[in-house]
Design an enzyme around this catalytic site. Structure first.
Site, PDB file in Angstrom:
ATOM      1  N   LYS A 160      15.117 -24.049  22.093  1.00  0.00           N
ATOM      2  CA  LYS A 160      15.866 -25.386  22.867  1.00  0.00           C
ATOM      3  C   LYS A 160      15.181 -24.814  24.283  1.00  0.00           C
ATOM      4  O   LYS A 160      14.616 -25.864  24.981  1.00  0.00           O
ATOM      5  CB  LYS A 160      17.499 -25.182  23.031  1.00  0.00           C
ATOM      6  CG  LYS A 160      17.989 -26.166  23.941  1.00  0.00           C
ATOM      7  CD  LYS A 160      19.482 -26.295  23.924  1.00  0.00           C
ATOM      8  CE  LYS A 160      20.069 -24.976  24.735  1.00  0.00           C
ATOM      9  NZ  LYS A 160      20.179 -24.983  26.220  1.00  0.00           N
ATOM     10  N   ASN A 161      15.289 -23.802  24.769  1.00  0.00           N
ATOM     11  CA  ASN A 161      15.111 -23.709  26.344  1.00  0.00           C
ATOM     12  C   ASN A 161      13.586 -23.666  26.663  1.00  0.00           C
ATOM     13  O   ASN A 161      13.204 -23.560  27.779  1.00  0.00           O
ATOM     14  CB  ASN A 161      15.632 -22.391  26.994  1.00  0.00           C
ATOM     15  CG  ASN A 161      17.267 -22.618  26.964  1.00  0.00           C
ATOM     16  OD1 ASN A 161      17.731 -23.587  26.828  1.00  0.00           O
ATOM     17  ND2 ASN A 161      17.970 -21.578  27.091  1.00  0.00           N
ATOM     18  N   ARG A 210      21.800 -30.375  32.631  1.00  0.00           N
ATOM     19  CA  ARG A 210      21.455 -29.721  33.763  1.00  0.00           C
ATOM     20  C   ARG A 210      19.687 -29.466  33.658  1.00  0.00           C
ATOM     21  O   ARG A 210      19.085 -29.736  34.648  1.00  0.00           O
ATOM     22  CB  ARG A 210      21.781 -28.382  33.836  1.00  0.00           C
ATOM     23  CG  ARG A 210      23.135 -28.334  34.479  1.00  0.00           C
ATOM     24  CD  ARG A 210      23.743 -26.766  35.019  1.00  0.00           C
ATOM     25  NE  ARG A 210      22.648 -26.572  36.089  1.00  0.00           N
ATOM     26  CZ  ARG A 210      22.778 -26.552  37.180  1.00  0.00           C
ATOM     27  NH1 ARG A 210      23.975 -27.487  37.452  1.00  0.00           N
ATOM     28  NH2 ARG A 210      21.976 -26.424  38.200  1.00  0.00           N
ATOM     29  N   CYS A 228      29.010 -26.845  36.578  1.00  0.00           N
ATOM     30  CA  CYS A 228      28.774 -26.405  35.159  1.00  0.00           C
ATOM     31  C   CYS A 228      29.946 -25.338  34.965  1.00  0.00           C
ATOM     32  O   CYS A 228      30.347 -24.722  36.015  1.00  0.00           O
ATOM     33  CB  CYS A 228      27.329 -25.611  35.327  1.00  0.00           C
ATOM     34  SG  CYS A 228      26.926 -24.807  33.435  1.00  0.00           S
ATOM     35  N   ARG A 283      25.702 -23.278  39.742  1.00  0.00           N
ATOM     36  CA  ARG A 283      24.261 -23.263  39.513  1.00  0.00           C
ATOM     37  C   ARG A 283      23.501 -23.858  40.547  1.00  0.00           C
ATOM     38  O   ARG A 283      22.864 -25.006  40.120  1.00  0.00           O
ATOM     39  CB  ARG A 283      24.210 -23.692  38.131  1.00  0.00           C
ATOM     40  CG  ARG A 283      24.726 -22.857  36.952  1.00  0.00           C
ATOM     41  CD  ARG A 283      24.595 -23.542  35.522  1.00  0.00           C
ATOM     42  NE  ARG A 283      23.438 -23.047  35.201  1.00  0.00           N
ATOM     43  CZ  ARG A 283      23.020 -23.640  33.874  1.00  0.00           C
ATOM     44  NH1 ARG A 283      23.787 -24.169  33.088  1.00  0.00           N
ATOM     45  NH2 ARG A 283      21.737 -23.381  33.284  1.00  0.00           N
ATOM     46  N   ASP A 327      22.502 -15.244  27.660  1.00  0.00           N
ATOM     47  CA  ASP A 327      23.146 -16.216  26.610  1.00  0.00           C
ATOM     48  C   ASP A 327      23.311 -15.535  25.119  1.00  0.00           C
ATOM     49  O   ASP A 327      23.682 -16.562  24.168  1.00  0.00           O
ATOM     50  CB  ASP A 327      21.863 -17.153  26.278  1.00  0.00           C
ATOM     51  CG  ASP A 327      21.530 -18.113  27.456  1.00  0.00           C
ATOM     52  OD1 ASP A 327      20.408 -18.553  27.698  1.00  0.00           O
ATOM     53  OD2 ASP A 327      22.469 -17.957  28.366  1.00  0.00           O
ATOM     54  N   ARG A 374      24.749 -28.866  20.887  1.00  0.00           N
ATOM     55  CA  ARG A 374      23.668 -28.961  22.022  1.00  0.00           C
ATOM     56  C   ARG A 374      22.545 -27.662  21.639  1.00  0.00           C
ATOM     57  O   ARG A 374      21.152 -28.000  22.378  1.00  0.00           O
ATOM     58  CB  ARG A 374      24.474 -28.513  23.424  1.00  0.00           C
ATOM     59  CG  ARG A 374      25.447 -29.508  23.570  1.00  0.00           C
ATOM     60  CD  ARG A 374      26.103 -29.447  25.234  1.00  0.00           C
ATOM     61  NE  ARG A 374      24.599 -29.572  25.926  1.00  0.00           N
ATOM     62  CZ  ARG A 374      24.831 -29.183  27.288  1.00  0.00           C
ATOM     63  NH1 ARG A 374      25.832 -28.745  27.671  1.00  0.00           N
ATOM     64  NH2 ARG A 374      23.706 -29.255  28.122  1.00  0.00           N
TER      65      ARG A 374
HETATM   66  C1  EPZ Z   1      18.265 -21.446  32.019  1.00  0.00           C
HETATM   67  O1  EPZ Z   1      18.873 -21.716  33.003  1.00  0.00           O
HETATM   68  C2  EPZ Z   1      18.756 -21.578  30.785  1.00  0.00           C
HETATM   69  N1  EPZ Z   1      18.469 -22.903  30.534  1.00  0.00           N
HETATM   70  C3  EPZ Z   1      20.086 -20.927  30.384  1.00  0.00           C
HETATM   71  O2  EPZ Z   1      20.440 -21.177  29.156  1.00  0.00           O
HETATM   72  C4  EPZ Z   1      20.066 -19.504  30.812  1.00  0.00           C
HETATM   73  O3  EPZ Z   1      21.374 -19.002  30.713  1.00  0.00           O
HETATM   74  C5  EPZ Z   1      19.649 -19.310  32.052  1.00  0.00           C
HETATM   75  O4  EPZ Z   1      18.225 -19.839  32.167  1.00  0.00           O
HETATM   76  C6  EPZ Z   1      19.320 -17.681  32.405  1.00  0.00           C
HETATM   77  O5  EPZ Z   1      18.594 -17.008  31.504  1.00  0.00           O
HETATM   78  C7  EPZ Z   1      17.694 -23.501  30.303  1.00  0.00           C
HETATM   79  O6  EPZ Z   1      16.372 -22.920  30.117  1.00  0.00           O
HETATM   80  C8  EPZ Z   1      17.582 -25.021  30.082  1.00  0.00           C
HETATM   81  P1  EPZ Z   1      18.465 -19.837  36.438  1.00  0.00           P
HETATM   82  P2  EPZ Z   1      18.738 -21.899  34.597  1.00  0.00           P
HETATM   83  O7  EPZ Z   1      17.829 -20.639  37.306  1.00  0.00           O
HETATM   84  O8  EPZ Z   1      17.191 -22.057  34.686  1.00  0.00           O
HETATM   85  C9  EPZ Z   1      20.920 -18.602  40.188  1.00  0.00           C
HETATM   86  C10 EPZ Z   1      21.887 -21.929  27.465  1.00  0.00           C
HETATM   87  O9  EPZ Z   1      22.930 -21.400  27.196  1.00  0.00           O
HETATM   88  N2  EPZ Z   1      20.057 -19.456  40.818  1.00  0.00           N
HETATM   89  O10 EPZ Z   1      17.514 -18.737  35.795  1.00  0.00           O
HETATM   90  O11 EPZ Z   1      19.577 -22.890  35.250  1.00  0.00           O
HETATM   91  C11 EPZ Z   1      21.890 -19.163  39.202  1.00  0.00           C
HETATM   92  O12 EPZ Z   1      22.948 -19.707  39.876  1.00  0.00           O
HETATM   93  C12 EPZ Z   1      21.733 -22.044  28.854  1.00  0.00           C
HETATM   94  O13 EPZ Z   1      21.014 -22.228  26.666  1.00  0.00           O
HETATM   95  C13 EPZ Z   1      20.270 -19.790  42.329  1.00  0.00           C
HETATM   96  O14 EPZ Z   1      20.925 -19.004  42.827  1.00  0.00           O
HETATM   97  O15 EPZ Z   1      18.982 -20.479  35.091  1.00  0.00           O
HETATM   98  C14 EPZ Z   1      22.161 -17.944  38.148  1.00  0.00           C
HETATM   99  O16 EPZ Z   1      23.234 -17.639  38.668  1.00  0.00           O
HETATM  100  C15 EPZ Z   1      22.758 -21.681  29.688  1.00  0.00           C
HETATM  101  N3  EPZ Z   1      19.516 -20.552  42.991  1.00  0.00           N
HETATM  102  C16 EPZ Z   1      20.680 -17.230  38.416  1.00  0.00           C
HETATM  103  O17 EPZ Z   1      20.107 -17.676  39.371  1.00  0.00           O
HETATM  104  C17 EPZ Z   1      18.447 -21.349  42.262  1.00  0.00           C
HETATM  105  O18 EPZ Z   1      17.747 -22.233  42.707  1.00  0.00           O
HETATM  106  C18 EPZ Z   1      19.810 -17.649  36.931  1.00  0.00           C
HETATM  107  O19 EPZ Z   1      19.549 -19.038  36.715  1.00  0.00           O
HETATM  108  C19 EPZ Z   1      18.402 -21.338  40.869  1.00  0.00           C
HETATM  109  C20 EPZ Z   1      19.174 -20.455  40.224  1.00  0.00           C
END
Ligand code: EPZ
Length: 433
Positions: free
Chosen positions: A22-23, A92, A116, A121, A309, A401
Site C-alpha cells: 500500500k505505502n 493523509r 491523525c 503528523r 507499522d 484501508r
Molecule cells: C509513512 O507515513 C507511512 N504512510 C506510515 O504508515 C508509516 O507509519 C510512516 O511512514 C513511518 O514509517 C505512508 O507511506 C502512506 P513520516 P509518513 O513522515 O510519511 C514526523 C500505515 O499504517 N514528521 O515518515 O506520514 C512525523 O510526525 C501508515 O500504513 C515531522 O515531524 O510518516 C512522525 O513522527 C501509518 N515533520 C515521523 O516524522 C514532517 O514534515 C515520521 O513520519 C514529516 C514527518
C-alpha cells in the site's frame, strides 16, 4: 459499519500470499502525474486507500482504467492543480500530490491534511524542502498554494525530531526529478517503499543516484515518459501474518514476502525465540507450535530499524510472552491506542511516556473492543485469535484501508472469524447512536 466476531484459540495453518505494498502504491500512483504518457501499475492491492487515491487522480484530470483488480492504468494528459479538502482530508497520503503537481505543472493547491489518531503528523519537513527547491508557499483558506515557477535543484537536509520522513522524501524526489539542476537529499528515508518509487521514476527516465541509502541525488531532466511497473510486496502485511501465526502458535507459509525488507523485525522475533524460516527468495515460514516465547525490548525507528507499522501487532504478541517486555515508540511517540483495548482483554500493559511496559501472561480473554486505526485493528484481531472465548472488534473499516480480504484469508488458515454488520451484533454490545 462492519464488525468482526472471533472465536479464539485456534492455531493458524496453511499458506498465504502477500499483496502489493500500500505505502509504495500511493506515492507511485501520484508519480504517474509527472508524465502525460500512460503508466500501468501492477501488483496493486485492492484496498480502500488505493481506490481513493485513484479517485483523486481522476478528479485532477487523469484518465483512470483498471484492466484487472490488481492493475491500474493512468494517463495524465491535462491536469488541474487543485486537490480539494473534501478528498485530501480522508487520506493523509494525498499530501504526496504536492511534489508531482509542482514538479510538472510548477504550481499546486492542495488542502492541508487534517489530524491523525496515531499522533501529530506535521509536514514542516516537506514544506522546508519545497522552499529550498525555490517554491513559494502560501497558506490560505486551509490550502497550501505552491508557486514553483522558479523551482531549481538544491541541497536539502531532511532529518527531523523523529529522523527522516517517508512521504516527505517521496514528495521532494517527485518535485526534483523535473527541476533544472541537481538536488541532494540528505537524511532521506530509505524505506523499501521509497526505493520502489525511485526505481519506477528511473524507469520513467528520471536520473536518481543513491537509491536505498540516506542520501539521494537527483539530476533534473526535461521530461519523463510512461512505463509499466510492478509494485513490491507489502512487508507490513507480511509481518502481520508472521505475527498472526506466532500468536496462535500455528504453522503458516507466507508467499511473496521479501525477507530483506524485514531485517530488524525478523531479528527481534529471533531474540524472542521465534526463528522465521526463509524457504525461498520470497517464501517465509513460521512454525510456532512449540514456541517458547521470551520477553524482548523493542524500539521503533525509521528503516532499517523496527517498523512502527508492526509495533501494535508486536505488542499483542508480547502481551502473551511470560516476563517483562518494553516497547519504545520513537517514530510516533503516542501510538498506543491499541493498549487500552488489549487491557480490556486482560493484558497487563502500562504506558510510561513513549514506552509500553508489558508484563506478559498466558491468558487473554475475549471482549468487545474498538479499533482506532489501521494497524491497531490488525493487532486487536491477532489478540482475539489468541484469547479464550469471543472477541468483537468494532470499526474494522480501518482494516480495509491496508489489508486485502483480511478476515477471508484468516478463515482460509482455519481461524473462526466472521464479519457482519454492526447492527447484527448483540444489542448490549452495540455502539450508542
Ligand atoms: C509513512 O507515513 C507511512 N504512510 C506510515 O504508515 C508509516 O507509519 C510512516 O511512514 C513511518 O514509517 C505512508 O507511506 C502512506 P513520516 P509518513 O513522515 O510519511 C514526523 C500505515 O499504517 N514528521 O515518515 O506520514 C512525523 O510526525 C501508515 O500504513 C515531522 O515531524 O510518516 C512522525 O513522527 C501509518 N515533520 C515521523 O516524522 C514532517 O514534515 C515520521 O513520519 C514529516 C514527518
Amino acid at each position: 459499519m462492519d464488525v468482526v466476531r472471533i472465536q479464539g484459540g485456534r492455531p493458524l495453518r496453511g499458506e498465504i500470499t502477500i499483496s502489493g505494498a500500500k505505502n509504495a502504491c500511493l506515492p507511485i500512483f501520484a508519480a504517474t502525474l509527472l508524465t502525460e504518457e500512460p503508466c500501468v501499475i501492477e501488483n496493486v492491492p485492492d484496498l480502500s486507500d488505493v481506490r481513493f487515491m485513484a479517485q483523486i487522480l481522476e478528479h485532477l484530470g487523469a484518465t483512470v482504467e483498471r484492466p484487472d483488480p490488481h492493475t491500474w492504468k493512468f494517463t495524465a494528459r491535462t491536469l488541474t492543480t487543485r486537490a480539494p479538502y473534501a478528498l485530501v482530508r480522508q487520506m493523509r497520503a494525498s499530501v504526496t500530490l504536492l511534489g508531482p503537481l509542482v514538479g510538472r505543472l510548477r504550481r499546486a493547491e492542495v488542502s492541508l491534511p487534517g489530524g491523525c489518531v496515531i499522533g501529530p503528523r506535521p509536514i514542516d519537513l516537506h514544506l522546508k524542502g519545497l522552499e529550498k527547491l525555490g517554491c513559494f508557499i502560501r497558506m490560505e483558506g486551509g490550502y497550501l498554494h505552491l508557486d514553483g515557477s522558479r523551482i531549481r535543484g538544491a541541497d536539502i537536509f531532511l532529518g527531523g525530531r523523529q529522523g527522516s520522513t517517508v512521504t516527505g522524501t517521496a514528495n521532494l524526489v517527485m518535485a526534483a526529478v523535473l527541476a533544472p539542476g541537481t538536488t541532494r537529499l540528505e537524511s532521506a528515508a530509505c524505506e523499501p517503499e521509497v526505493d520502489d518509487l525511485c526505481k519506477m521514476l528511473v524507469q520513467m527516465g528520471a536520473n536518481i543516484e543513491g537509491i536505498g541509502s540516506h542520501v539521494l541525488t537527483i539530476h533534473g531532466v526535461d521530461r519523463l515518459h510512461g512505463t509499466r511497473y510492478r509494485v513490491i510486496p507489502d512487508r507490513i502485511e507480511a509481518g502481520t501474518w508472521i505475527l498472526a501465526a506466532a500468536i496462535t502458535r500455528g504453522d503458516v507459509t507466507v508467499r511473496g514476502a521479501n525477507a530483506k525488507h524485514l531485517g530488524a523485525f525478523l531479528d527481534k522475533l529471533d531474540q524472542a525465540g521465534l526463528t522465521v524460516l526463509v524457504e525461498g527468495p520470497e517464501t517465509l515460514r513460521v512454525r510456532a507450535a512449540n514456541l517458547q516465547l521470551r520477553p524482548v525490548d523493542v524500539i521503533t525507528l525509521p528503516h532499517p530499524g523496527f517498523p512502527t507499522d508492526l509495533q501494535a501487532q508486536m505488542c499483542a504478541l508480547l502481551a502473551t510472552a511470560p516476563g517483562l517486555s518494553i516497547i519504545t515508540e520513537r517514530v510516533y511517540p503516542n501510538r498506543f491506542m491499541h493498549v487500552p483495548e488489549l487491557q480490556r482483554m486482560g493484558a497487563d500493559i502500562a504506558i510510561e511516556g513513549s514506552s509500553a511496559i508489558i508484563k506478559g501472561k498466558p491468558n487473554l480473554s475475549g471482549a468487545p473492543i474498538m479499533a482506532s486505526d489501521l494497524r491497531a485493528s490488525a493487532a486487536l484481531i491477532l489478540a482475539g485469535l489468541y484469547a479464550s472465548g469471543e472477541t468483537w472488534v468494532q470499526r474494522v473499516y480501518h482494516l480495509d484501508r491496508g489489508y486485502e480480504k483480511f478476515d477471508e484469508k484468516l478463515r482460509g488458515l482455519g481461524a473462526s472469524i466472521e464479519r457482519m454488520n454492526a447492527k447484527d451484533m448483540p444489542s448490549d454490545l452495540q455502539e450508542g447512536e
